[in-house]
Motif scaffolding. Structure first.
Motif, PDB file in Angstrom:
ATOM      1  N   THR A  83      69.577  43.309  49.344  1.00 60.30           N
ATOM      2  CA  THR A  83      70.407  44.508  49.461  1.00 60.30           C
ATOM      3  C   THR A  83      70.150  45.522  48.358  1.00 60.30           C
ATOM      4  N   TYR A  84      69.271  45.199  47.428  1.00 63.23           N
ATOM      5  CA  TYR A  84      69.015  46.074  46.289  1.00 63.23           C
ATOM      6  C   TYR A  84      67.578  46.573  46.247  1.00 63.23           C
ATOM      7  N   ALA A  85      67.436  47.821  45.787  1.00 64.08           N
ATOM      8  CA  ALA A  85      66.111  48.284  45.408  1.00 64.08           C
ATOM      9  C   ALA A  85      65.697  47.578  44.119  1.00 64.08           C
ATOM     10  N   MET A  86      64.395  47.472  43.929  1.00 65.79           N
ATOM     11  CA  MET A  86      63.860  46.810  42.737  1.00 65.79           C
ATOM     12  C   MET A  86      62.821  47.704  42.083  1.00 65.79           C
ATOM     13  N   GLY A  87      62.830  47.701  40.774  1.00 68.09           N
ATOM     14  CA  GLY A  87      61.883  48.526  40.044  1.00 68.09           C
ATOM     15  C   GLY A  87      60.991  47.706  39.130  1.00 68.09           C
ATOM     16  N   TRP A  88      59.862  48.308  38.793  1.00 72.56           N
ATOM     17  CA  TRP A  88      58.968  47.758  37.777  1.00 72.56           C
ATOM     18  C   TRP A  88      58.840  48.774  36.643  1.00 72.56           C
ATOM     19  N   PHE A  89      58.862  48.250  35.440  1.00 74.20           N
ATOM     20  CA  PHE A  89      58.719  49.063  34.238  1.00 74.20           C
ATOM     21  C   PHE A  89      57.691  48.406  33.336  1.00 74.20           C
ATOM     22  N   ARG A  90      57.252  49.118  32.327  1.00 69.13           N
ATOM     23  CA  ARG A  90      56.348  48.531  31.350  1.00 69.13           C
ATOM     24  C   ARG A  90      56.609  49.149  29.980  1.00 69.13           C
ATOM     25  N   GLN A  91      56.254  48.372  28.965  1.00 64.87           N
ATOM     26  CA  GLN A  91      56.406  48.844  27.593  1.00 64.87           C
ATOM     27  C   GLN A  91      55.193  48.398  26.788  1.00 64.87           C
ATOM     28  N   ALA A  92      54.475  49.378  26.295  1.00 63.03           N
ATOM     29  CA  ALA A  92      53.317  49.116  25.440  1.00 63.03           C
ATOM     30  C   ALA A  92      53.766  49.081  23.991  1.00 63.03           C
ATOM     31  N   PRO A  93      53.011  48.420  23.127  1.00 59.38           N
ATOM     32  CA  PRO A  93      53.390  48.348  21.714  1.00 59.38           C
ATOM     33  C   PRO A  93      53.561  49.734  21.105  1.00 59.38           C
ATOM     34  N   ASN A  97      45.530  47.274  40.735  1.00 61.22           N
ATOM     35  CA  ASN A  97      44.093  47.360  40.912  1.00 61.22           C
ATOM     36  C   ASN A  97      43.506  48.412  39.971  1.00 61.22           C
ATOM     37  N   SER A  98      42.204  48.351  39.805  1.00 61.45           N
ATOM     38  CA  SER A  98      41.506  49.327  38.950  1.00 61.45           C
ATOM     39  C   SER A  98      42.195  49.465  37.601  1.00 61.45           C
ATOM     40  N   LEU A  99      42.480  48.357  36.996  1.00 62.47           N
ATOM     41  CA  LEU A  99      43.231  48.362  35.743  1.00 62.47           C
ATOM     42  C   LEU A  99      42.451  49.016  34.623  1.00 62.47           C
ATOM     43  N   LYS A 100      43.207  49.691  33.757  1.00 58.96           N
ATOM     44  CA  LYS A 100      42.641  50.407  32.624  1.00 58.96           C
ATOM     45  C   LYS A 100      43.224  49.847  31.334  1.00 58.96           C
ATOM     46  N   PRO A 101      42.534  49.999  30.214  1.00 59.31           N
ATOM     47  CA  PRO A 101      43.104  49.512  28.944  1.00 59.31           C
ATOM     48  C   PRO A 101      44.489  50.098  28.667  1.00 59.31           C
ATOM     49  N   GLU A 102      44.731  51.308  29.095  1.00 63.86           N
ATOM     50  CA  GLU A 102      46.044  51.922  28.865  1.00 63.86           C
ATOM     51  C   GLU A 102      47.156  51.328  29.728  1.00 63.86           C
ATOM     52  N   ASP A 103      46.805  50.435  30.634  1.00 65.39           N
ATOM     53  CA  ASP A 103      47.829  49.708  31.396  1.00 65.39           C
ATOM     54  C   ASP A 103      48.350  48.494  30.622  1.00 65.39           C
ATOM     55  N   THR A 104      47.750  48.208  29.484  1.00 64.98           N
ATOM     56  CA  THR A 104      48.192  47.082  28.668  1.00 64.98           C
ATOM     57  C   THR A 104      49.646  47.289  28.239  1.00 64.98           C
ATOM     58  N   ALA A 105      50.486  46.307  28.539  1.00 64.48           N
ATOM     59  CA  ALA A 105      51.915  46.410  28.252  1.00 64.48           C
ATOM     60  C   ALA A 105      52.600  45.126  28.686  1.00 64.48           C
ATOM     61  N   VAL A 106      53.848  45.009  28.304  1.00 68.44           N
ATOM     62  CA  VAL A 106      54.719  43.994  28.898  1.00 68.44           C
ATOM     63  C   VAL A 106      55.370  44.630  30.124  1.00 68.44           C
ATOM     64  N   TYR A 107      55.282  43.942  31.242  1.00 67.81           N
ATOM     65  CA  TYR A 107      55.801  44.454  32.498  1.00 67.81           C
ATOM     66  C   TYR A 107      57.105  43.743  32.848  1.00 67.81           C
ATOM     67  N   TYR A 108      58.074  44.546  33.255  1.00 68.75           N
ATOM     68  CA  TYR A 108      59.399  44.041  33.584  1.00 68.75           C
ATOM     69  C   TYR A 108      59.792  44.443  34.996  1.00 68.75           C
ATOM     70  N   CYS A 109      60.482  43.553  35.677  1.00 68.90           N
ATOM     71  CA  CYS A 109      61.138  43.948  36.915  1.00 68.90           C
ATOM     72  C   CYS A 109      62.629  44.106  36.627  1.00 68.90           C
ATOM     73  N   ALA A 110      63.282  44.896  37.464  1.00 67.75           N
ATOM     74  CA  ALA A 110      64.694  45.168  37.262  1.00 67.75           C
ATOM     75  C   ALA A 110      65.354  45.477  38.595  1.00 67.75           C
ATOM     76  N   ARG A 111      66.653  45.177  38.677  1.00 68.28           N
ATOM     77  CA  ARG A 111      67.409  45.451  39.884  1.00 68.28           C
ATOM     78  C   ARG A 111      68.065  46.812  39.772  1.00 68.28           C
ATOM     79  N   SER A 126      69.729  55.333  41.780  1.00 69.98           N
ATOM     80  CA  SER A 126      68.367  55.856  41.693  1.00 69.98           C
ATOM     81  C   SER A 126      67.842  55.873  40.266  1.00 69.98           C
ATOM     82  N   THR A 127      68.742  55.780  39.306  1.00 71.76           N
ATOM     83  CA  THR A 127      68.299  55.841  37.911  1.00 71.76           C
ATOM     84  C   THR A 127      68.840  54.715  37.052  1.00 71.76           C
ATOM     85  N   GLN A 128      69.657  53.851  37.611  1.00 74.46           N
ATOM     86  CA  GLN A 128      70.271  52.793  36.804  1.00 74.46           C
ATOM     87  C   GLN A 128      69.842  51.416  37.275  1.00 74.46           C
ATOM     88  N   TYR A 129      69.598  50.540  36.300  1.00 79.09           N
ATOM     89  CA  TYR A 129      69.165  49.174  36.567  1.00 79.09           C
ATOM     90  C   TYR A 129      70.068  48.235  35.761  1.00 79.09           C
TER      91      TYR A 129
END
Length: 118
Positions: free
Chosen positions: A31-41, A84-98, A102-105
């Motif tokens: 019943t919920y939308a799900m998001g993906w986020f990331r945080q690089a150092p 796909n086509s991953l780049k060095p700038e995609d390096t990060a910790v990836y998180y999913c969230a509920r 539209s803007t709150q998790y």
């Protein structure tokens, strides 16, 4: 209590692919939308993409559009992030969230590390 557990991270060469998974506990996942986020150092957490409750609609950050795809399997309480086509700038910790709007998790996973070598 909702728990989100990500997996699938790792070390990959530039140009490679990874698929992240996020498994949710509880009976209300579908019943919920799900998001993906990331945080690089040293950087703030940034939005990667979102999928609505049915999987019929998705949205992506410009930085990943055309390379990343979010999908979900409500029967398995799982949301995926195909990268796909991953780049060095995609390096990060990836998180999913509920998503609760539209803007709150309200619930977040512990994160999974993705490292892309050049």
């Amino acid at each position: 209590q909702v728990q989100l557990v990500e997996s699938g991270g790792g070390l990959v060469q530039a140009g490679g692919s990874l698929r992240l998974s996020c498994v949710a506990s509880g009976r209300t996942f579908s019943t919920y939308a799900m998001g993906w986020f990331r945080q690089a150092p040293g950087k703030e957490r940034e939005f990667v993409g979102v999928i609505n409750w049915s999987g019929g609609n998705t949205g992506y950050a410009d930085s990943v559009k055309g390379r990343f795809t979010i999908s979900r399997d409500n029967a398995k309480n799982t949301v995926y992030l195909q990268m796909n086509s991953l780049k060095p700038e995609d390096t990060a910790v990836y998180y999913c969230a509920r998503a609760i709007s539209s803007t709150q998790y309200d619930h977040w996973g512990q994160g999974t590390q993705v490292t892309v070598s050049s």
